[in-house]
Design a protein around this motif. Structure first.
Motif, PDB file in Angstrom:
ATOM      1  N   GLN A  32      42.226  66.930  33.127  1.00  0.00           N
ATOM      2  CA  GLN A  32      41.685  67.659  31.982  1.00  0.00           C
ATOM      3  C   GLN A  32      41.737  69.158  32.206  1.00  0.00           C
ATOM      4  O   GLN A  32      42.070  69.925  31.299  1.00  0.00           O
ATOM      5  CB  GLN A  32      40.230  67.218  31.729  1.00  0.00           C
ATOM      6  CG  GLN A  32      39.596  67.902  30.523  1.00  0.00           C
ATOM      7  CD  GLN A  32      38.146  67.514  30.348  1.00  0.00           C
ATOM      8  OE1 GLN A  32      37.551  66.919  31.226  1.00  0.00           O
ATOM      9  NE2 GLN A  32      37.570  67.855  29.207  1.00  0.00           N
ATOM     10  N   ILE A  33      41.392  69.591  33.406  1.00  0.00           N
ATOM     11  CA  ILE A  33      41.364  71.023  33.721  1.00  0.00           C
ATOM     12  C   ILE A  33      42.466  71.324  34.730  1.00  0.00           C
ATOM     13  O   ILE A  33      42.437  70.836  35.861  1.00  0.00           O
ATOM     14  CB  ILE A  33      40.005  71.437  34.296  1.00  0.00           C
ATOM     15  CG1 ILE A  33      38.888  71.125  33.291  1.00  0.00           C
ATOM     16  CG2 ILE A  33      39.990  72.911  34.653  1.00  0.00           C
ATOM     17  CD1 ILE A  33      37.504  71.412  33.804  1.00  0.00           C
ATOM     18  N   ALA A  34      43.457  72.094  34.323  1.00  0.00           N
ATOM     19  CA  ALA A  34      44.559  72.464  35.217  1.00  0.00           C
ATOM     20  C   ALA A  34      45.290  73.656  34.623  1.00  0.00           C
ATOM     21  O   ALA A  34      45.399  73.788  33.396  1.00  0.00           O
ATOM     22  CB  ALA A  34      45.528  71.296  35.409  1.00  0.00           C
ATOM     23  N   GLU A  35      45.779  74.511  35.489  1.00  0.00           N
ATOM     24  CA  GLU A  35      46.626  75.618  35.043  1.00  0.00           C
ATOM     25  C   GLU A  35      48.033  75.087  34.799  1.00  0.00           C
ATOM     26  O   GLU A  35      48.528  74.242  35.547  1.00  0.00           O
ATOM     27  CB  GLU A  35      46.655  76.720  36.104  1.00  0.00           C
ATOM     28  CG  GLU A  35      45.304  77.402  36.328  1.00  0.00           C
ATOM     29  CD  GLU A  35      44.814  78.120  35.094  1.00  0.00           C
ATOM     30  OE1 GLU A  35      45.654  78.617  34.316  1.00  0.00           O
ATOM     31  OE2 GLU A  35      43.585  78.188  34.894  1.00  0.00           O
ATOM     32  N   VAL A  36      48.676  75.572  33.744  1.00  0.00           N
ATOM     33  CA  VAL A  36      50.022  75.107  33.443  1.00  0.00           C
ATOM     34  C   VAL A  36      51.016  75.685  34.457  1.00  0.00           C
ATOM     35  O   VAL A  36      50.950  76.854  34.822  1.00  0.00           O
ATOM     36  CB  VAL A  36      50.427  75.500  32.005  1.00  0.00           C
ATOM     37  CG1 VAL A  36      50.474  77.007  31.821  1.00  0.00           C
ATOM     38  CG2 VAL A  36      51.765  74.873  31.626  1.00  0.00           C
ATOM     39  N   ASN A  37      51.903  74.817  34.923  1.00  0.00           N
ATOM     40  CA  ASN A  37      52.974  75.209  35.852  1.00  0.00           C
ATOM     41  C   ASN A  37      54.302  74.867  35.182  1.00  0.00           C
ATOM     42  O   ASN A  37      54.678  73.703  35.101  1.00  0.00           O
ATOM     43  CB  ASN A  37      52.826  74.465  37.180  1.00  0.00           C
ATOM     44  CG  ASN A  37      53.935  74.798  38.167  1.00  0.00           C
ATOM     45  OD1 ASN A  37      54.833  75.591  37.877  1.00  0.00           O
ATOM     46  ND2 ASN A  37      53.899  74.175  39.331  1.00  0.00           N
ATOM     47  N   ASP A  39      43.338  62.263  31.391  1.00  0.00           N
ATOM     48  CA  ASP A  39      41.964  62.740  31.236  1.00  0.00           C
ATOM     49  C   ASP A  39      41.876  63.645  30.007  1.00  0.00           C
ATOM     50  O   ASP A  39      42.348  64.777  30.022  1.00  0.00           O
ATOM     51  CB  ASP A  39      41.522  63.497  32.493  1.00  0.00           C
ATOM     52  CG  ASP A  39      40.019  63.717  32.544  1.00  0.00           C
ATOM     53  OD1 ASP A  39      39.345  63.401  31.544  1.00  0.00           O
ATOM     54  OD2 ASP A  39      39.526  64.202  33.581  1.00  0.00           O
ATOM     55  N   GLU A  40      41.288  63.124  28.932  1.00  0.00           N
ATOM     56  CA  GLU A  40      41.154  63.834  27.655  1.00  0.00           C
ATOM     57  C   GLU A  40      42.492  64.417  27.185  1.00  0.00           C
ATOM     58  O   GLU A  40      42.617  65.625  26.953  1.00  0.00           O
ATOM     59  CB  GLU A  40      40.110  64.959  27.779  1.00  0.00           C
ATOM     60  CG  GLU A  40      38.700  64.475  28.084  1.00  0.00           C
ATOM     61  CD  GLU A  40      38.007  63.822  26.900  1.00  0.00           C
ATOM     62  OE1 GLU A  40      38.664  63.638  25.856  1.00  0.00           O
ATOM     63  OE2 GLU A  40      36.830  63.483  27.034  1.00  0.00           O
ATOM     64  N   PRO A  41      43.507  63.574  26.994  1.00  0.00           N
ATOM     65  CA  PRO A  41      44.835  64.091  26.631  1.00  0.00           C
ATOM     66  C   PRO A  41      44.914  64.667  25.225  1.00  0.00           C
ATOM     67  O   PRO A  41      45.839  65.424  24.928  1.00  0.00           O
ATOM     68  CB  PRO A  41      45.730  62.857  26.766  1.00  0.00           C
ATOM     69  CG  PRO A  41      44.812  61.701  26.498  1.00  0.00           C
ATOM     70  CD  PRO A  41      43.497  62.103  27.101  1.00  0.00           C
ATOM     71  N   THR A  42      43.983  64.315  24.339  1.00  0.00           N
ATOM     72  CA  THR A  42      44.074  64.798  22.956  1.00  0.00           C
ATOM     73  C   THR A  42      43.315  66.102  22.726  1.00  0.00           C
ATOM     74  O   THR A  42      43.309  66.620  21.608  1.00  0.00           O
ATOM     75  CB  THR A  42      43.534  63.741  21.973  1.00  0.00           C
ATOM     76  OG1 THR A  42      42.146  63.511  22.241  1.00  0.00           O
ATOM     77  CG2 THR A  42      44.293  62.435  22.116  1.00  0.00           C
ATOM     78  N   THR A  43      42.676  66.634  23.788  1.00  0.00           N
ATOM     79  CA  THR A  43      41.972  67.907  23.639  1.00  0.00           C
ATOM     80  C   THR A  43      42.942  68.987  23.165  1.00  0.00           C
ATOM     81  O   THR A  43      44.010  69.161  23.739  1.00  0.00           O
ATOM     82  CB  THR A  43      41.347  68.334  24.977  1.00  0.00           C
ATOM     83  OG1 THR A  43      40.436  67.315  25.403  1.00  0.00           O
ATOM     84  CG2 THR A  43      40.576  69.643  24.839  1.00  0.00           C
ATOM     85  N   LEU A  98      32.061  71.862  38.082  1.00  0.00           N
ATOM     86  CA  LEU A  98      31.711  71.198  36.832  1.00  0.00           C
ATOM     87  C   LEU A  98      32.892  70.411  36.266  1.00  0.00           C
ATOM     88  O   LEU A  98      34.044  70.802  36.398  1.00  0.00           O
ATOM     89  CB  LEU A  98      31.263  72.224  35.789  1.00  0.00           C
ATOM     90  CG  LEU A  98      30.039  73.077  36.134  1.00  0.00           C
ATOM     91  CD1 LEU A  98      29.733  74.017  34.984  1.00  0.00           C
ATOM     92  CD2 LEU A  98      28.850  72.200  36.452  1.00  0.00           C
ATOM     93  N   SER A  99      32.564  69.298  35.603  1.00  0.00           N
ATOM     94  CA  SER A  99      33.583  68.582  34.841  1.00  0.00           C
ATOM     95  C   SER A  99      33.840  69.348  33.548  1.00  0.00           C
ATOM     96  O   SER A  99      33.096  70.263  33.188  1.00  0.00           O
ATOM     97  CB  SER A  99      33.104  67.166  34.515  1.00  0.00           C
ATOM     98  OG  SER A  99      32.046  67.207  33.568  1.00  0.00           O
ATOM     99  N   GLY A 100      34.893  68.951  32.823  1.00  0.00           N
ATOM    100  CA  GLY A 100      35.192  69.617  31.559  1.00  0.00           C
ATOM    101  C   GLY A 100      34.047  69.501  30.576  1.00  0.00           C
ATOM    102  O   GLY A 100      33.690  70.453  29.887  1.00  0.00           O
ATOM    103  N   GLY A 101      33.426  68.305  30.488  1.00  0.00           N
ATOM    104  CA  GLY A 101      32.313  68.102  29.575  1.00  0.00           C
ATOM    105  C   GLY A 101      31.099  68.918  29.957  1.00  0.00           C
ATOM    106  O   GLY A 101      30.417  69.492  29.099  1.00  0.00           O
TER     107      GLY A 101
END
Length: 455
Positions: A72-77, A127-131, A410-413
């Motif tokens: 869910q939380i990651a920098e784009v590479n 992990d939350e792919p539609t966000t 923290l998690s994304g939520g």
């Protein structure tokens, strides 16, 4: 026979003093499509990280296949899987061929998804792919995943996505995972039946408890009266023919006391059934300094919106009413975030009431980094006293021990719950219908008011 792909046994995962997961046994098999749901901070993302191998908990993880993973939380590479990138999929997702840093939040999410889906593995974790995805992109992702024939496990709050893909639901709550057959609607039906059964159990418990307490009180009262009568008779001169009557009263008194004790024993063994807790409605008080009386505190007059050479909005007029919850919808890249930035920064074409003060939660604000604690982070950004901030955090589900948790943990939520917005955008139709008073859509370079029933 079903082919096992992952099995968790006697799993325990803690962060500091808080135990997040305690799983006795949990398995997934080939062709399972498992939607993982639960409240923020319950351990959904942690569960995926354990399955992928990013976390090593107590217990046994039996992994029979490799898993691709979309965090869910990651920098784009932009160089990740660059040689294997499926350009046909990139085209289907309508991702512009721009520099990555110029892409919108939704376009970045679609690019990251294309990178992960371009390399096939027999296991897939999302992990939350539609966000941040618009509804067109969500439907394209659903169609892409229909042809995936491995083990699919995905965390999601999107009801449409869950209903279209899941054949099982894992509910993560209070450290445990409960499995339900079917999609999200099937899960909801089962939960409603469970709730009805639980309500009946609560009612039966309360009735039985009241019945026993009333009967115990009555027996004790009768025993006390019998004791007084017996004592009085003993103090009087009792004729021989009345002696047996007094003894009978003593026997009745002891019988009543014995009966009361028996019922007290039953009451102590009665298994307590408590009502399920209801979600607490959170009310954020408005400081006197920002009270507004203007009927339309946010307006647009001949507003033009551009992103470089691209026209997002032509001359547009709008007015947002005081106290209204406004949802702004539209396709990825249509200009929703840009419009909010224009409003917040009071740019040309925006007319704001002098007392308007914005609290802003931006699209990527859940990506919090650093070692500031939850409490210290909020105290830097608020004029409310610490006692009220602590109370609000408690109502949001943060326990006292968690207030010293660093932002980086923290998690994304959990991160999302730390920011409150007065304006919001959303691609989740259910969220929009439940929350928004008014809905506007950016379409064909115009901001159009639309009915909630048409989204």
């Amino acid at each position: 026979m079903e082919k096992l792909t992952i099995k968790l046994t006697d799993i325990r995962q803690s962060f500091g003093a808080k135990e997040v997961l305690a799983i006795k046994e949990l398995s997934a098999y080939e062709n399972d499509r498992i939607g993982i749901i639960g409240g923020n901070g319950q351990g959904k993302s942690t569960l995926l990280k354990i399955i992928h191998g990013d976390l090593r908990p107590e217990g046994t993880v039996q992994r029979e296949t490799e898993f691709n993973y979309f965090p869910q939380i990651a920098e784009v590479n932009e160089f990740f899987n660059v040689d294997e990138l499926d350009w046909e999929l990139v085209g289907q997702f309508a991702i512009p061929k721009n520099e990555v840093q110029t892409l919108s939040g939704g376009e970045i999410s679609k690019f990251r998804l294309a990178q992960v889906l371009s390399v096939y593995q027999m296991g897939l974790l999302l992990d939350e792919p539609t966000t941040h995805l618009d509804q067109t992109s969500v439907k394209k992702l659903v169609e892409e995943l229909r042809y995936y024939y491995g083990t699919l496990l995905f965390v999601s709050h999107d009801r449409y996505f869950l209903n279209q893909l899941a054949n099982k639901i894992w509910e993560v709550q209070d450290g445990t995972v409960i499995e339900y057959e079917g999609n999200y609607d099937d899960y909801k039906q089962q939960k409603e039946l469970e709730e009805i059964e639980h309500e009946h159990a609560v009612e039966n418990y309360l009735q039985e408890k009241k019945h026993l307490e009333t009967a115990i009180a009555k027996k004790k009262e009768q025993a006390a009266k019998a004791s007084k009568v017996s004592s009085k008779k003993k103090q009087q001169s009792i004729r021989p023919d009345r002696l047996s009557s007094s003894k009978q009263k003593d026997t009745v008194q002891k019988s009543m006391q014995k009966s009361a004790k028996s019922m007290e024993a039953r009451l102590s063994k009665l298994q307590e059934v408590t009502p399920n807790q209801k979600a607490t409605k959170i009310v954020f008080p408005t400081p006197k300094s920002v009270e507004i009386h203007n009927k339309f505190p946010i307006r647009g007059e001949n507003l033009k919106l551009n992103a470089g050479d691209k026209v997002l909005l032509k001359q547009t007029d709008f007015q947002f009413g005081l106290g209204k919850k406004i949802a702004i919808t539209g396709e990825n890249g249509s200009g929703k975030t840009t419009l909010l930035d224009y409003i917040v920064n009071d740019k040309k074409g925006v007319v704001l009431s002098p007392k308007v003060v914005f609290s802003v939660y931006r699209q990527m604000d859940y990506k919090l980094f650093g070692e500031d604690t939850i409490l210290s982070f909020l105290m830097k950004l608020t004029e409310y006293p610490e006692s009220l901030v602590r109370s609000i955090l408690h109502n949001l589900g943060f326990m006292q021990l968690e207030l010293s948790k660093p932002l980086s943990g923290l998690s994304g939520g959990e991160a999302t719950r730390l920011s409150i917005a007065l304006l919001f955008t959303s691609h989740d139709p259910y969220f929009v219908k439940e929350i928004a008073d008014e809905v506007y859509m950016i379409k064909k370079e115009q901001l159009q008011a639309v009915s909630k029933e048409n989204i």
